[in-house]
Design a protein around this motif. Structure first.
Motif, PDB file in Angstrom:
ATOM      1  N   ASP A  31      29.246   5.145  43.630  1.00 21.17           N
ATOM      2  CA  ASP A  31      30.117   5.298  42.459  1.00 21.17           C
ATOM      3  C   ASP A  31      30.825   3.991  42.108  1.00 21.17           C
ATOM      4  N   GLY A  32      30.115   2.876  42.294  1.00 24.43           N
ATOM      5  CA  GLY A  32      30.646   1.576  41.926  1.00 24.43           C
ATOM      6  C   GLY A  32      31.563   0.934  42.934  1.00 24.43           C
ATOM      7  N   ALA A  33      31.879   1.629  44.014  1.00 26.23           N
ATOM      8  CA  ALA A  33      32.781   1.085  45.041  1.00 26.23           C
ATOM      9  C   ALA A  33      31.992   0.760  46.313  1.00 26.23           C
ATOM     10  N   THR A  34      32.433  -0.268  47.024  1.00 30.53           N
ATOM     11  CA  THR A  34      31.783  -0.647  48.277  1.00 30.53           C
ATOM     12  C   THR A  34      31.888   0.479  49.292  1.00 30.53           C
TER      13      THR A  34
ATOM     14  N   SER B  88      17.010  -3.956  44.248  1.00 29.58           N
ATOM     15  CA  SER B  88      17.954  -2.841  44.257  1.00 29.58           C
ATOM     16  C   SER B  88      17.192  -1.535  44.414  1.00 29.58           C
TER      17      SER B  88
ATOM     18  N   ARG C  49      24.432  -5.319  49.887  1.00 28.71           N
ATOM     19  CA  ARG C  49      25.674  -4.655  49.489  1.00 28.71           C
ATOM     20  C   ARG C  49      25.369  -3.176  49.203  1.00 28.71           C
TER      21      ARG C  49
ATOM     22  N   THR D 289      18.000   3.017  45.473  1.00 30.38           N
ATOM     23  CA  THR D 289      18.991   4.058  45.750  1.00 30.38           C
ATOM     24  C   THR D 289      18.464   4.959  46.853  1.00 30.38           C
TER      25      THR D 289
ATOM     26  N   THR E 210      26.876   0.417  47.833  1.00 26.52           N
ATOM     27  CA  THR E 210      27.955   0.959  47.015  1.00 26.52           C
ATOM     28  C   THR E 210      27.689   2.430  46.710  1.00 26.52           C
TER      29      THR E 210
ATOM     30  N   GLU F 136      21.741  -3.122  47.157  1.00 27.79           N
ATOM     31  CA  GLU F 136      21.234  -4.325  46.511  1.00 27.79           C
ATOM     32  C   GLU F 136      21.269  -5.479  47.502  1.00 27.79           C
TER      33      GLU F 136
ATOM     34  N   THR G 238      23.714   3.094  46.280  1.00 26.08           N
ATOM     35  CA  THR G 238      22.953   1.998  45.700  1.00 26.08           C
ATOM     36  C   THR G 238      22.993   0.818  46.665  1.00 26.08           C
TER      37      THR G 238
END
Length: 306
Positions: A232-235, A203, A228, A205, A230, A212, A210
């Protein structure tokens, strides 16, 4: 009075001639349309390009394929010449931090500049540049003059020895294609302080995103890696870049062997998936180019292959 023979053909002969003529015309038209649809006639600044396509259902693969069509476990970019082609730079010396033109040709076995290349990932040639400590990664797209000389502005920010890779596919007069990656060293005078390779991680940034990946590369095997992205936590809404949803380059620590892999044609549950064939054990640096909102970013990873 002797019988006279008419010089005009009878109706049956005329119908036969018209039918044969129509058939010949149809064949010629079909041949011409086939050439137009093949993409082989597209020309830009003296460059004949042919789209490099893979048959339906072909799995993602690198361009180092062996004769039986399986993936090669050999790294590319280790030599300046291969398969009768040579990367011929016009200069190899640069000044740190100064933008200077990098010019080069791809020459054939007769030392003639090559001018016919297949378009792969939206470009006829990809230029990858990195310092020998695997820092300063750049992915550039030179332009070619009619005489076969490629040129691109290049800034090498730090002293040291840098490696430039030309990744391309030539097109012969017969239409046969040869995919190659050739490499050459570039030098920037000054004190060279190599940086240690970051520790292996899955992982990282970059630019507020982010990134991973999942998957475990194995020596001599082809393994799927899924990235993947992302925010703010969303794809993240990844966009196509260079004809795909991602572009991945892998370089081997030490000799800087080059692996160029290709993604699945579509996202997999919102993620970008590649197939990577690792030639042997060691540490590798992965560089993933991806695009969101029109901006291209590069995520970097260190991978250890036992």
């Amino acid at each position: 009075m002797p019988d006279q023979v008419s010089a005009a053909p009878d109706r049956s002969t005329l119908r036969l001639a018209l039918a044969v003529g129509g058939l010949v015309l149809a064949v010629l038209l079909g041949f011409g349309l086939g050439r137009l649809n093949s993409g082989g006639a597209a020309t830009a600044v003296g460059l004949e390009t042919t789209d490099h396509t893979h048959p339906p259902g072909t799995a993602p693969h690198d361009h180092g394929a062996v004769a039986d069509g399986s993936a090669s476990t050999d790294a590319g970019g280790l030599a300046i010449s291969a398969a009768g082609y040579t990367l011929a730079p016009l200069t190899t010396g640069f000044t740190a931090g100064r933008a200077e033109p990098f010019r080069f040709q791809i020459r054939d076995a007769q030392r003639r500049p090559v001018t016919r290349f297949a378009v792969v990932h939206d470009k006829p040639l990809h230029l990858i540049v990195v310092r020998r400590d695997l820092t300063g990664f750049q992915h550039l797209h030179p332009t070619m003059a009619p005489d076969g000389t490629w040129s691109v502005p290049l800034t090498l920010p730090q002293p040291g020895t840098w490696r430039a890779y030309a990744d391309f596919t030539t097109v012969a007069d017969t239409g046969a294609q040869t995919a190659l990656t050739l490499g050459v060293d570039l030098t920037v005078p000054g004190r060279y302080d190599p940086r240690p390779l970051p520790a292996a991680a899955t992982s990282t940034t970059v630019g507020g995103f982010t990134v991973e990946y999942a998957g475990t590369p194995q020596a001599g095997a082809t393994v799927a890696l899924t990235f993947r992205i992302t925010a703010d936590g969303a794809t993240a809404p990844v966009e196509r870049y260079l004809g795909a949803y991602g572009h991945l380059v892998a370089l081997r620590e030490g000799d800087l062997g080059y692996l160029h892999v290709h993604p699945e044609s579509q996202l997999v549950d919102g993620a970008v998936r590649f197939s990577l064939t690792t030639p042997g054990p060691g540490r590798y640096r992965l560089y993933l180019d991806f695009q969101v909102a029109g901006v291209v970013r590069t995520a970097e990873f260190t991978v250890t292959v036992p």
